[in-house]
Design a protein around this motif. Structure first.
Motif, PDB file in Angstrom:
ATOM      1  N   SER A 202       5.336   8.575  -9.216  1.00  0.00           N
ATOM      2  CA  SER A 202       6.743   8.836  -8.912  1.00  0.00           C
ATOM      3  C   SER A 202       7.326   7.622  -8.206  1.00  0.00           C
ATOM      4  CB  SER A 202       6.875  10.077  -8.012  1.00  0.00           C
ATOM      5  OG  SER A 202       6.280  11.208  -8.620  1.00  0.00           O
ATOM      6  N   THR A 203       8.635   7.429  -8.361  1.00  0.00           N
ATOM      7  CA  THR A 203       9.267   6.318  -7.656  1.00  0.00           C
ATOM      8  C   THR A 203       9.191   6.578  -6.152  1.00  0.00           C
ATOM      9  OG1 THR A 203      11.460   7.342  -7.657  1.00  0.00           O
ATOM     10  CG2 THR A 203      10.849   6.000  -9.586  1.00  0.00           C
TER      11      THR A 203
ATOM     12  N   GLN B 149      11.490   6.575  -4.048  1.00  0.00           N
ATOM     13  CA  GLN B 149      12.594   7.451  -3.659  1.00  0.00           C
ATOM     14  C   GLN B 149      12.268   8.912  -3.973  1.00  0.00           C
ATOM     15  OE1 GLN B 149      12.903   4.703  -5.531  1.00  0.00           O
ATOM     16  NE2 GLN B 149      13.985   3.314  -4.133  1.00  0.00           N
ATOM     17  N   GLU B 150      11.698   9.163  -5.147  1.00  0.00           N
ATOM     18  CA  GLU B 150      11.338  10.534  -5.514  1.00  0.00           C
ATOM     19  C   GLU B 150      10.251  11.084  -4.607  1.00  0.00           C
ATOM     20  OE1 GLU B 150      12.215  10.259 -10.357  1.00  0.00           O
ATOM     21  OE2 GLU B 150      10.210   9.881  -9.556  1.00  0.00           O
TER      22      GLU B 150
ATOM     23  N   ARG C 276       1.816   1.976  -0.793  1.00  0.00           N
ATOM     24  CA  ARG C 276       2.570   3.114  -0.258  1.00  0.00           C
ATOM     25  C   ARG C 276       1.946   3.675   1.017  1.00  0.00           C
ATOM     26  NH1 ARG C 276       5.032   6.334  -5.516  1.00  0.00           N
ATOM     27  NH2 ARG C 276       5.447   4.479  -6.760  1.00  0.00           N
TER      28      ARG C 276
ATOM     29  N   GLU D 158      -1.256   0.316  -6.131  1.00  0.00           N
ATOM     30  CA  GLU D 158       0.066   0.917  -5.897  1.00  0.00           C
ATOM     31  C   GLU D 158       0.008   1.915  -4.740  1.00  0.00           C
ATOM     32  OE1 GLU D 158       4.008   1.708  -6.033  1.00  0.00           O
ATOM     33  OE2 GLU D 158       2.927   0.090  -7.085  1.00  0.00           O
TER      34      GLU D 158
END
Length: 200
Positions: free
Chosen positions: A177-178, A180-181, A108, A104
């Motif tokens: 965290s997402t 967006q967050e 990112r 993950e």
């Protein structure tokens, strides 16, 4: 004119206003003027000793106050995720947690290093969401950026000289965290600090 009453001589009686009324009017006007001058002088003395009208001075001071600038402090420079190498370690009893977390983080934009189980020092000893471990120089850079991805992490430093950071996942780790967050948290960190308001 007949009769016993006759006017004799060339002097005629004249009707005159009493002079004392005119004197009273003039004296009253003089007294009022004197009181007015005394009151005005008293106010001038009060202004001298008290510094004048404070409200007018305050208003004049506010007019002289400069307009604050929108911002003066520069934005905080933080490293990009690609510049941060993260080692992901699992300190829980859940199998495959480090691998899925590393995948993950790689999505990112972070650079992934070692992935595996935590050392005995941390294995099953991290009660929170996770621990960020790195050199002291990481506290104001890599820790800050990586912390936007996972709330509730604890930061610790060691004697390493490299810039890589260890993410040790703890018992309370559920998910990152997402995006967006994380993006919103990063934007808040890099937003320029507002200039202090002038004290007027």
């Amino acid at each position: 004119m007949g009769g016993k009453y006759r006017i004799t001589g060339d002097a005629y009686p004249r009707m005159r206003r009493p002079r004392h009324r005119r004197r009273l009017v003039l004296a009253g006007i003089g007294a009022v003027a004197a009181l007015g001058l005394a009151g005005w002088g008293t106010l001038q003395l009060i202004d001298v000793f008290t510094g004048g009208d404070k409200s007018a001075a305050a208003a004049g001071h506010k007019r002289d106050c400069p307009t604050p600038k929108p911002s003066a402090a520069p934005a905080k420079a933080l490293p990009k995720p690609a510049a941060i190498k993260v080692n992901v370690y699992n300190a829980t009893t859940r199998t495959g947690l480090a691998k899925s977390a590393a995948e993950e983080l790689e999505k990112r934009g972070f650079t992934i290093g070692e992935v595996g189980n935590a050392s005995k020092e941390y294995d099953k000893k991290v009660p929170g969401a996770g621990v960020l471990l790195g050199a002291p120089t990481a506290t104001n850079g890599s820790f800050t950026v990586l912390g936007t991805q996972l709330a509730g992490t604890v930061q610790k430093t060691d004697t390493r000289k490299t810039g890589e950071v260890d993410l040790i996942l703890g018992a309370k780790f559920k998910a990152f965290s997402t995006p967006q967050e994380a993006t919103a948290a990063m934007a808040a960190l890099t937003k320029p600090a507002p200039a202090p308001s002038p004290s007027c």
